[in-house]
Design an enzyme around this catalytic site. Sequence first.
Site, mmCIF file in Angstrom:
data_model
loop_
_atom_site.group_PDB
_atom_site.id
_atom_site.type_symbol
_atom_site.label_atom_id
_atom_site.label_comp_id
_atom_site.label_asym_id
_atom_site.label_seq_id
_atom_site.Cartn_x
_atom_site.Cartn_y
_atom_site.Cartn_z
ATOM 1 N N GLY A 186 0.733 -1.437 -0.093
ATOM 2 C CA GLY A 186 0.116 -0.054 0.060
ATOM 3 C C GLY A 186 0.683 1.443 0.084
ATOM 4 O O GLY A 186 2.149 1.314 0.278
ATOM 5 N N SER A 187 0.249 2.293 -0.356
ATOM 6 C CA SER A 187 0.785 3.735 -0.276
ATOM 7 C C SER A 187 -0.236 4.647 -0.679
ATOM 8 O O SER A 187 -1.226 4.873 -0.338
ATOM 9 C CB SER A 187 1.932 3.541 -1.086
ATOM 10 O OG SER A 187 2.797 4.928 -0.549
ATOM 11 N N ARG A 188 0.263 5.239 -1.917
ATOM 12 C CA ARG A 188 -0.710 6.354 -2.397
ATOM 13 C C ARG A 188 -0.393 6.358 -3.891
ATOM 14 O O ARG A 188 0.502 5.941 -4.590
ATOM 15 C CB ARG A 188 -0.104 7.663 -1.800
ATOM 16 C CG ARG A 188 -1.116 8.969 -2.136
ATOM 17 C CD ARG A 188 -0.597 10.194 -1.588
ATOM 18 N NE ARG A 188 -0.385 11.025 -2.487
ATOM 19 C CZ ARG A 188 0.336 12.311 -2.166
ATOM 20 N NH1 ARG A 188 0.741 12.547 -0.851
ATOM 21 N NH2 ARG A 188 0.535 13.034 -3.004
#
EC number: 4.1.1.65
Length: 217
Positions: A186-188
């Site tokens: 995950g992240s952006r």
Amino acid sequence: MPHSHSSAPRGRVRLARGASPWLLPTVATAAVSLTAARARRSGRWAAVAVPTTALAAGMLWFFRDPEREIAQGRVISPADGVVQSIMPWKDGRTRVAIFMSPLNVHVNRAPLAGTVTSVEHIPGGFVPAFNKESENNERVVWHFDTELGDIEMVQIAGAVARRIVPYLSEGTKVEQGDRIGLIRFGSRVDIYLPEGVDVAVEVGQATVAGVTRLDRS
């Protein structure tokens, strides 16, 4: 009607490409420790088997890659997550930032049909993706030539996600909703909507890659 780019049965879940460097050692360790614990009836091996099996199960969940019925719309979400911010840009575009937690599906999808014109890896830091300074994080910048012109999309690594895995290279033609890459854990993901395209989502709204429409008719 929605359309699908896959012949796989609806609802089928597979594992994401690029997951094996993390997944295989974890599953192998869990299998060995479980086998040893059962064969030897050893408390020590059982103590190892419980957390490694839980970790392996978590990895299988993290790296799931479900089939999707791709929605209609000019621009669809490239990521599962929550809309973190919507910002007008100096050149007239609007940036929609989608935060991906470790519980989200990590496979990103093409927001529009078109041709990949560039895939650029930019080294950087690894601060949490919800931090404003995450704009200087490790990232991969995509450009697509589409019916709306050039569309920019950025995959940004976070504090945990230390590897972005692009699936495609420059010159590849994509259909809307095709899988294009993976951000581990995950992240952006940021997408820049062209001038004149109204945003249909709000800050705090959940998005589903390939399903949530980002533009308003």
